[in-house]
Design a protein around this motif. Structure first.
Motif, PDB file in Angstrom:
ATOM      1  N   LEU A 387       0.829  -1.207   0.000  1.00  0.00           N
ATOM      2  CA  LEU A 387       0.000   0.000   0.000  1.00  0.00           C
ATOM      3  C   LEU A 387       0.862   1.255   0.000  1.00  0.00           C
ATOM      4  O   LEU A 387       0.587   2.220  -0.730  1.00  0.00           O
ATOM      5  N   THR A 388       1.919   1.237   0.809  1.00  0.00           N
ATOM      6  CA  THR A 388       2.803   2.398   0.890  1.00  0.00           C
ATOM      7  C   THR A 388       3.478   2.677  -0.444  1.00  0.00           C
ATOM      8  O   THR A 388       3.573   3.822  -0.891  1.00  0.00           O
ATOM      9  N   SER A 389       3.921   1.608  -1.094  1.00  0.00           N
ATOM     10  CA  SER A 389       4.620   1.782  -2.373  1.00  0.00           C
ATOM     11  C   SER A 389       3.700   2.267  -3.479  1.00  0.00           C
ATOM     12  O   SER A 389       4.149   2.844  -4.465  1.00  0.00           O
ATOM     13  N   ARG A 390       2.395   2.050  -3.319  1.00  0.00           N
ATOM     14  CA  ARG A 390       1.432   2.458  -4.341  1.00  0.00           C
ATOM     15  C   ARG A 390       0.796   3.812  -4.027  1.00  0.00           C
ATOM     16  O   ARG A 390      -0.254   4.159  -4.579  1.00  0.00           O
ATOM     17  N   GLY A 391       1.427   4.549  -3.118  1.00  0.00           N
ATOM     18  CA  GLY A 391       0.972   5.909  -2.858  1.00  0.00           C
ATOM     19  C   GLY A 391      -0.042   6.052  -1.749  1.00  0.00           C
ATOM     20  O   GLY A 391      -0.694   7.089  -1.634  1.00  0.00           O
ATOM     21  N   PHE A 392      -0.177   5.018  -0.906  1.00  0.00           N
ATOM     22  CA  PHE A 392      -1.093   5.081   0.233  1.00  0.00           C
ATOM     23  C   PHE A 392      -0.287   4.818   1.510  1.00  0.00           C
ATOM     24  O   PHE A 392      -0.214   3.666   1.979  1.00  0.00           O
ATOM     25  N   PRO A 393       0.355   5.845   2.067  1.00  0.00           N
ATOM     26  CA  PRO A 393       1.143   5.653   3.298  1.00  0.00           C
ATOM     27  C   PRO A 393       0.317   4.939   4.367  1.00  0.00           C
ATOM     28  O   PRO A 393      -0.856   5.258   4.582  1.00  0.00           O
ATOM     29  N   CYS A 394       0.929   3.957   5.007  1.00  0.00           N
ATOM     30  CA  CYS A 394       0.179   3.026   5.857  1.00  0.00           C
ATOM     31  C   CYS A 394       0.899   2.798   7.180  1.00  0.00           C
ATOM     32  O   CYS A 394       2.115   2.600   7.209  1.00  0.00           O
ATOM     33  N   HIS A 395       0.146   2.816   8.288  1.00  0.00           N
ATOM     34  CA  HIS A 395       0.676   2.501   9.618  1.00  0.00           C
ATOM     35  C   HIS A 395      -0.021   1.239  10.129  1.00  0.00           C
ATOM     36  O   HIS A 395      -1.253   1.140  10.071  1.00  0.00           O
ATOM     37  N   ASP A 396       0.751   0.301  10.643  1.00  0.00           N
ATOM     38  CA  ASP A 396       0.207  -0.938  11.200  1.00  0.00           C
ATOM     39  C   ASP A 396      -0.127  -0.716  12.671  1.00  0.00           C
ATOM     40  O   ASP A 396       0.752  -0.492  13.494  1.00  0.00           O
ATOM     41  N   LEU A 397      -1.421  -0.777  13.019  1.00  0.00           N
ATOM     42  CA  LEU A 397      -1.884  -0.566  14.393  1.00  0.00           C
ATOM     43  C   LEU A 397      -2.319  -1.867  15.064  1.00  0.00           C
ATOM     44  O   LEU A 397      -2.971  -1.845  16.098  1.00  0.00           O
ATOM     45  N   SER A 398      -1.940  -3.003  14.498  1.00  0.00           N
ATOM     46  CA  SER A 398      -2.436  -4.294  14.999  1.00  0.00           C
ATOM     47  C   SER A 398      -2.009  -4.583  16.428  1.00  0.00           C
ATOM     48  O   SER A 398      -2.701  -5.313  17.153  1.00  0.00           O
ATOM     49  N   GLN A 399      -0.873  -4.043  16.852  1.00  0.00           N
ATOM     50  CA  GLN A 399      -0.391  -4.276  18.213  1.00  0.00           C
ATOM     51  C   GLN A 399      -0.659  -3.073  19.117  1.00  0.00           C
ATOM     52  O   GLN A 399      -0.163  -3.018  20.237  1.00  0.00           O
ATOM     53  N   ASN A 400      -1.427  -2.123  18.651  1.00  0.00           N
ATOM     54  CA  ASN A 400      -1.716  -0.907  19.392  1.00  0.00           C
ATOM     55  C   ASN A 400      -2.986  -1.120  20.218  1.00  0.00           C
ATOM     56  O   ASN A 400      -4.093  -1.134  19.688  1.00  0.00           O
ATOM     57  N   GLU A 401      -2.836  -1.320  21.516  1.00  0.00           N
ATOM     58  CA  GLU A 401      -3.962  -1.679  22.370  1.00  0.00           C
ATOM     59  C   GLU A 401      -5.061  -0.613  22.353  1.00  0.00           C
ATOM     60  O   GLU A 401      -6.254  -0.927  22.350  1.00  0.00           O
ATOM     61  N   PHE A 402      -4.661   0.641  22.348  1.00  0.00           N
ATOM     62  CA  PHE A 402      -5.653   1.717  22.298  1.00  0.00           C
ATOM     63  C   PHE A 402      -6.485   1.633  21.027  1.00  0.00           C
ATOM     64  O   PHE A 402      -7.716   1.751  21.047  1.00  0.00           O
ATOM     65  N   ALA A 403      -5.838   1.384  19.906  1.00  0.00           N
ATOM     66  CA  ALA A 403      -6.554   1.294  18.636  1.00  0.00           C
ATOM     67  C   ALA A 403      -7.462   0.076  18.595  1.00  0.00           C
ATOM     68  O   ALA A 403      -8.614   0.143  18.147  1.00  0.00           O
ATOM     69  N   VAL A 404      -6.961  -1.061  19.086  1.00  0.00           N
ATOM     70  CA  VAL A 404      -7.702  -2.322  19.004  1.00  0.00           C
ATOM     71  C   VAL A 404      -8.905  -2.332  19.934  1.00  0.00           C
ATOM     72  O   VAL A 404     -10.004  -2.770  19.572  1.00  0.00           O
ATOM     73  N   VAL A 405      -8.724  -1.835  21.166  1.00  0.00           N
ATOM     74  CA  VAL A 405      -9.791  -1.903  22.158  1.00  0.00           C
ATOM     75  C   VAL A 405     -10.787  -0.755  22.004  1.00  0.00           C
ATOM     76  O   VAL A 405     -11.993  -0.940  22.149  1.00  0.00           O
ATOM     77  N   HIS A 406     -10.296   0.442  21.708  1.00  0.00           N
ATOM     78  CA  HIS A 406     -11.167   1.615  21.740  1.00  0.00           C
ATOM     79  C   HIS A 406     -11.405   2.262  20.376  1.00  0.00           C
ATOM     80  O   HIS A 406     -12.546   2.437  19.972  1.00  0.00           O
ATOM     81  N   LEU A 407     -10.332   2.622  19.666  1.00  0.00           N
ATOM     82  CA  LEU A 407     -10.480   3.463  18.480  1.00  0.00           C
ATOM     83  C   LEU A 407     -11.410   2.855  17.442  1.00  0.00           C
ATOM     84  O   LEU A 407     -12.209   3.560  16.814  1.00  0.00           O
ATOM     85  N   ARG A 408     -11.356   1.549  17.265  1.00  0.00           N
ATOM     86  CA  ARG A 408     -12.165   0.907  16.228  1.00  0.00           C
ATOM     87  C   ARG A 408     -13.658   1.054  16.507  1.00  0.00           C
ATOM     88  O   ARG A 408     -14.485   0.856  15.620  1.00  0.00           O
ATOM     89  N   HIS A 409     -14.025   1.390  17.745  1.00  0.00           N
ATOM     90  CA  HIS A 409     -15.438   1.536  18.100  1.00  0.00           C
ATOM     91  C   HIS A 409     -15.835   2.985  18.344  1.00  0.00           C
ATOM     92  O   HIS A 409     -16.956   3.249  18.762  1.00  0.00           O
ATOM     93  N   MET A 410     -14.912   3.922  18.102  1.00  0.00           N
ATOM     94  CA  MET A 410     -15.174   5.319  18.435  1.00  0.00           C
ATOM     95  C   MET A 410     -15.560   6.124  17.197  1.00  0.00           C
ATOM     96  O   MET A 410     -15.243   5.766  16.072  1.00  0.00           O
ATOM     97  N   VAL A 411     -16.231   7.249  17.471  1.00  0.00           N
ATOM     98  CA  VAL A 411     -16.531   8.206  16.419  1.00  0.00           C
ATOM     99  C   VAL A 411     -15.298   9.064  16.201  1.00  0.00           C
ATOM    100  O   VAL A 411     -14.772   9.665  17.134  1.00  0.00           O
ATOM    101  N   GLY A 412     -14.803   9.110  14.964  1.00  0.00           N
ATOM    102  CA  GLY A 412     -13.589   9.878  14.696  1.00  0.00           C
ATOM    103  C   GLY A 412     -13.865  11.371  14.622  1.00  0.00           C
ATOM    104  O   GLY A 412     -14.996  11.828  14.686  1.00  0.00           O
ATOM    105  N   GLY A 413     -12.825  12.138  14.496  1.00  0.00           N
ATOM    106  CA  GLY A 413     -12.956  13.581  14.391  1.00  0.00           C
ATOM    107  C   GLY A 413     -11.996  14.273  15.330  1.00  0.00           C
ATOM    108  O   GLY A 413     -11.565  13.698  16.324  1.00  0.00           O
ATOM    109  N   ARG A 414     -11.683  15.512  14.994  1.00  0.00           N
ATOM    110  CA  ARG A 414     -10.701  16.241  15.787  1.00  0.00           C
ATOM    111  C   ARG A 414     -11.375  17.302  16.644  1.00  0.00           C
ATOM    112  O   ARG A 414     -12.523  17.678  16.416  1.00  0.00           O
TER     113      ARG A 414
END
Length: 508
Positions: A387-414
């Motif tokens: 994905l990164t090489s095709r112009g879509f910079p990508c971060h792997d959050l699979s081991q990120n506890e905050f992302a796995v437990v909370h962020l995936r169920h939250m409403v995004g926005g700043r």
């Protein structure tokens, strides 16, 4: 050794317990390139091995002791074992359980004839109450693990395994809480087949036997994780530790995701759903096979319990894919321009998505939160690089506890531009907290926050476990940072500062 061999051979367990099968696990065996066998203690009348030790101890009581009755402290499987044993022996059984015990377990003990007393919020508190009542009412205390007859009762599992195997297995894996199961099985197996490895398995956040064996003395943990509540013990027993020092070959620790994956593995082979502690041995077996690169060996894991709260299944099913590295959680950046979302979807056309969250934002770039099925670690890494090489910079959050437990169920926005910290004399702090899951606990946490601190982010989700998890964003004035630190110290809950977390900066 001879003493325990004799105790196990004459143990009285089959008045109430059954000899459980040793089942071959074809799917797990094929995946791990070993012959995997499951000792099905989840098929006992109370869905746990605990019945063996409880009954063997109580069967040794005198008539006078039986007339006075017995007492035990337990939040689950031991309680049911004592209650059923008392029913068969015709004696009174008082079971002291924490007030936080799920209603399904309370009902199970009552249905077996046990007198339930709810006291305190932790096992230590209800154990102290059971000891007090034991003396006051002259009842006999039935310890869940640190008693020779309880240990001998659990040791009959080792007797059955060795009788059911065509030849001695390479290793036997057992869950460890207080140590009654592993010390009983190890005492029998090592007396007759010393070449068979006996390997204990603990959660990483409740590894009291592992720590004790490393230190050469019993270690008491200040706190333990409660996901695998059946083994959430702060200190192992004196007798069980002595036997473990003599007979246990090695300890293995595993995390929550590995336990969830093991529950799924057993379901796929047996269509039975183990509780977290019940699947612990399978998770440890998988970890040991990977670490030591074992091949073509005969390995036994004791599936020791299946008293699962149904509402936990949601959390387990989510985490199982991560534990098996079959799902990746990614943050993918796209240009905020027409057609860019379609281009990303074309790149992922051959993949199965489990989650996809996008929100239009200010600026020229947007972040998308994606859950996607993968075929292991190398496939995940390859996908990120592609994905990164095709112009879509990508971060792997699979081991990120905050992302796995909370962020995936939250409403995004700043944060609104008018309230951003750069323009105000305060900071937005993001923290994760864990607290005992009980009625009112969440509101008590909110009430403890200083009224002048504005809550900018809040996410809580009931995972069906004994521990509640929340993430909170708080706007704290710069001059009051000392007050925030005092709040954390006084609160006393485990917490993690996520203010610098990549997932937070990307999405929130």
């Amino acid at each position: 050794m001879t003493d325990y061999l004799q105790r196990i051979l004459r143990a009285r367990v089959y008045d109430v317990a059954r000899e459980t099968p040793l089942d071959y696990a074809p799917n797990l065996s094929r995946r791990l390139s070993n012959s995997i066998w499951l000792k099905r203690e989840d098929l006992q009348p109370v869905f746990s091995f605990k019945l063996r030790g409880a009954y063997n101890r109580m069967a040794q009581l005198s008539e006078a002791e039986l007339q006075r009755g017995v007492i035990a402290s337990s939040a689950g499987n031991h309680a049911q074992g004592v209650a059923l044993s008392a029913s068969r022996l015709g004696c009174r059984a008082v079971i002291v359980m924490p007030s936080t015990t799920p209603e399904v377990k309370v009902r199970a003990v009552k249905s077996l004839g046990g007198e339930v007393v709810l006291h305190g919020e932790t096992y230590d508190e209800c154990s102290a109450e059971a000891r007090r009542r034991c003396e006051a009412e002259e009842l006999t205390f039935i310890h869940p693990f640190d008693d020779p007859e309880v240990i001998a009762g659990q040791g009959t599992i080792g007797l059955e395994i060795m009788r059911q195997c065509d030849k001695p297995p390479t290793a036997i894996y057992l869950a460890v809480g207080g140590g009654g199961l592993i010390s009983g099985v190890a005492a029998y197996v090592k007396a007759l087949w010393p070449e068979v490895e006996v390997i204990g398995v603990e959660p990483e956040d409740a590894a009291t036997m592992t720590r004790s064996l490393e230190a050469g003395e019993r270690v008491e943990l200040s706190q333990v994780g409660l996901f695998a509540d059946g083994v959430a013990v702060r200190q192992v027993g004196q007798e069980t530790f002595r036997l473990a020092q003599r007979h246990v070959d090695r300890m293995v620790t595993v995390d929550t995701d590995a336990i969830c994956a093991a529950i799924k593995d057993v379901f796929e082979d047996t269509r039975s759903i183990l509780e977290p502690a019940g699947a612990l041995a399978v998770a440890g077996l998988k970890r040991d096979v990977a670490d030591r690169e074992l091949r073509e060996e005969s390995l036994v894991a004791v599936a020791c319990g299946a008293n699962m709260n149904f509402d936990r299944l949601r959390f387990i099913s989510e985490r199982a894919e991560l534990g098996e590295e079959r799902e990746a959680m990614l943050a993918v950046e796209i240009p905020e321009a027409p057609g860019s979302l379609r281009s990303l979807c074309n790149e992922l056309a051959s993949r199965s998505l489990t989650e996809f969250s996008y929100r239009m934002s200010e600026g020229q770039r947007a972040q998308i939160f994606i859950g996607i099925q993968v075929r292991g670690e190398q496939d995940r890494i390859s996908l990120v690089n592609s994905l990164t090489s095709r112009g879509f910079p990508c971060h792997d959050l699979s081991q990120n506890e905050f992302a796995v437990v909370h962020l995936r169920h939250m409403v995004g926005g700043r944060l609104p531009a008018s309230a951003r910290p750069a323009q105000r004399n305060y900071q937005e702090l993001l923290y994760r907290f864990e607290f005992p899951e009980r009625p009112g606990a969440l509101m008590s946490f909110v009430s403890a926050l200083h009224p002048e601190w504005s809550i900018s982010i809040f996410h809580y989700r009931n995972h069906g476990s004994d521990t509640g998890r929340i993430v909170v964003g708080v706007l704290v004035p710069n001059e009051d940072m000392a007050g925030w630190n005092r709040f954390l110290e006084k609160l006393g809950y485990p917490c993690w500062d996520e203010t610098e977390n990549l997932a937070y900066s990307l999405f929130l």
